[in-house]
Design an enzyme around this catalytic site. Structure first.
Site, PDB file in Angstrom:
ATOM      1  N   LYS A 113      -5.037  11.244  -3.214  1.00 33.00           N
ATOM      2  CA  LYS A 113      -3.684  11.817  -3.183  1.00 33.00           C
ATOM      3  C   LYS A 113      -3.112  11.781  -4.603  1.00 33.00           C
ATOM      4  O   LYS A 113      -3.306  10.803  -5.326  1.00 33.00           O
ATOM      5  CB  LYS A 113      -2.778  11.043  -2.224  1.00 33.00           C
ATOM      6  CG  LYS A 113      -1.319  11.553  -2.243  1.00 33.00           C
ATOM      7  CD  LYS A 113      -0.520  11.081  -1.041  1.00 33.00           C
ATOM      8  CE  LYS A 113       0.015   9.671  -1.160  1.00 33.00           C
ATOM      9  NZ  LYS A 113       0.901   9.418  -2.325  1.00 33.00           N
ATOM     10  N   GLU A 182       8.049  13.267   0.525  1.00 31.41           N
ATOM     11  CA  GLU A 182       8.766  11.982   0.544  1.00 31.41           C
ATOM     12  C   GLU A 182      10.254  12.161   0.230  1.00 31.41           C
ATOM     13  O   GLU A 182      10.620  12.770  -0.789  1.00 31.41           O
ATOM     14  CB  GLU A 182       8.122  11.010  -0.469  1.00 31.41           C
ATOM     15  CG  GLU A 182       8.812   9.646  -0.480  1.00 31.41           C
ATOM     16  CD  GLU A 182       8.030   8.545  -1.178  1.00 31.41           C
ATOM     17  OE1 GLU A 182       6.895   8.786  -1.611  1.00 31.41           O
ATOM     18  OE2 GLU A 182       8.572   7.427  -1.267  1.00 31.41           O
TER      19      GLU A 182
HETATM   20  O1  KIV Z   1       1.836   4.736  -2.081  1.00 30.47           O
HETATM   21  C1  KIV Z   1       2.323   5.006  -0.975  1.00 30.47           C
HETATM   22  O2  KIV Z   1       2.512   4.151  -0.117  1.00 30.47           O
HETATM   23  C2  KIV Z   1       2.675   6.387  -0.703  1.00 30.47           C
HETATM   24  C3  KIV Z   1       3.435   6.643   0.548  1.00 30.47           C
HETATM   25  C4  KIV Z   1       4.860   6.363   0.292  1.00 30.47           C
HETATM   26  C5  KIV Z   1       3.211   7.998   1.070  1.00 30.47           C
HETATM   27  O3  KIV Z   1       2.427   7.248  -1.485  1.00 30.47           O
END
Ligand code: KIV
Length: 266
Positions: A113, A182
């Protein structure tokens, strides 16, 4: 049951809400497996909730690999996504591919991600071209805390809203398999969810995203925040229970109440 794939996740859009949680440890990896959680994220929130940092900025690729490896080794059914930490992808396409590759190869993750839209699109495209699925992340991007000044709702002004929508469409075009949204208003998250054909996963983005993600420590009350964030549901305040157990144990030892007669090896 087999591990969910990127196709399973994409095909859930419009069919079934996607459940996602962050995870960093062996116990939770197994428990989330048993609970049937669709996506597990080894988030860079590991920096805040496990390593005790004030931001996610200090998290290293090695931290993500360490926790991903533990989680992916013990969870057999969820789709495993790992965050690319701050400065592991911004510098160059080559560095981004190299670090994403390390996370997949040594952290046993299924995807990475990345926070950001247009600014990091070339890096995202490069990683996808290398055969690594990417999840996008728009709205509040905690890695930009030094630029933002504080963690707050994004997509309020017309300009900001338009940028987030534009970025979501660009991310979709680049080939990301899903987008995390988010801390944006519900109505904006709904608009994006309707505009893109890939799943949106919301955190503090209201009811209409294709899935929901939360930080595991938040839903368990396992952090030192005085007040949980508005969008968090604390399912059980295990943090409070743990503190009480430690107090009780301490008291028992000091008062010669532990070990008791049933705990003695003879
Ligand atoms: O690092 C994390 O926990 C995240 C979430 C807030 C989606 O990116």
């Amino acid at each position: 049951m087999k591990r969910k794939t990127v196709l399973d996740i994409k095909n859930m859009k419009g069919i079934s809400p996607i459940s996602a949680l962050t995870c960093y440890s062996y116990f939770n990896a197994v428990a989330m497996d048993e609970a049937g959680i669709d996506i597990i994220l080894i988030g860079d929130s590991v920096g805040n909730v496990i390593l005790g940092y004030d931001t996610t900025i200090k998290v290293e690729v090695e931290d993500i690999i360490y926790h991903s490896k533990i989680v992916a080794s013990h969870n057999k059914t969820s789709f495993i996504v790992s965050d690319m930490p701050f400065m592991s992808y911004q510098v160059s396409k080559e560095k981004a591919i190299e670090n994403a590759g390390k996370i997949i190869k040594y952290g046993y993750s299924n995807a990475v991600k990345i926070e950001g839209g247009e600014e990091v699109l070339d890096k995202i495209t490069a990683i996808i071209s290398a055969g690594i699925p990417v999840m996008g992340h728009l709205g509040l991007m905690p890695q930009s805390i030094n630029k933002l000044g504080k963690y707050c709702i994004q997509g309020i002004t017309e300009k900001d809203k338009e940028k987030i929508i534009k970025d979501a469409l660009l991310l979709e075009k680049s080939g990301v398999f899903a987008i995390t949204l988010e801390c944006i208003p519900e109505i904006l998250a709904k608009e994006i969810t309707e505009k893109v054909k890939i799943p949106t996963i919301g955190i503090g983005a209201g009811r209409y995203t294709d899935g929901q993600i939360l930080v595991v420590n938040d839903i368990l009350g396992l952090n030192f925040d005085k007040k949980p964030k508005k969008f968090v549901k604390v399912y059980k305040n295990i943090g409070k229970e743990i503190k009480n157990v430690f107090k009780k144990y301490n008291k028992d030892v000091k008062n010669h109440l532990f070990p008791d007669i049933n705990n003695i090896i003879r």
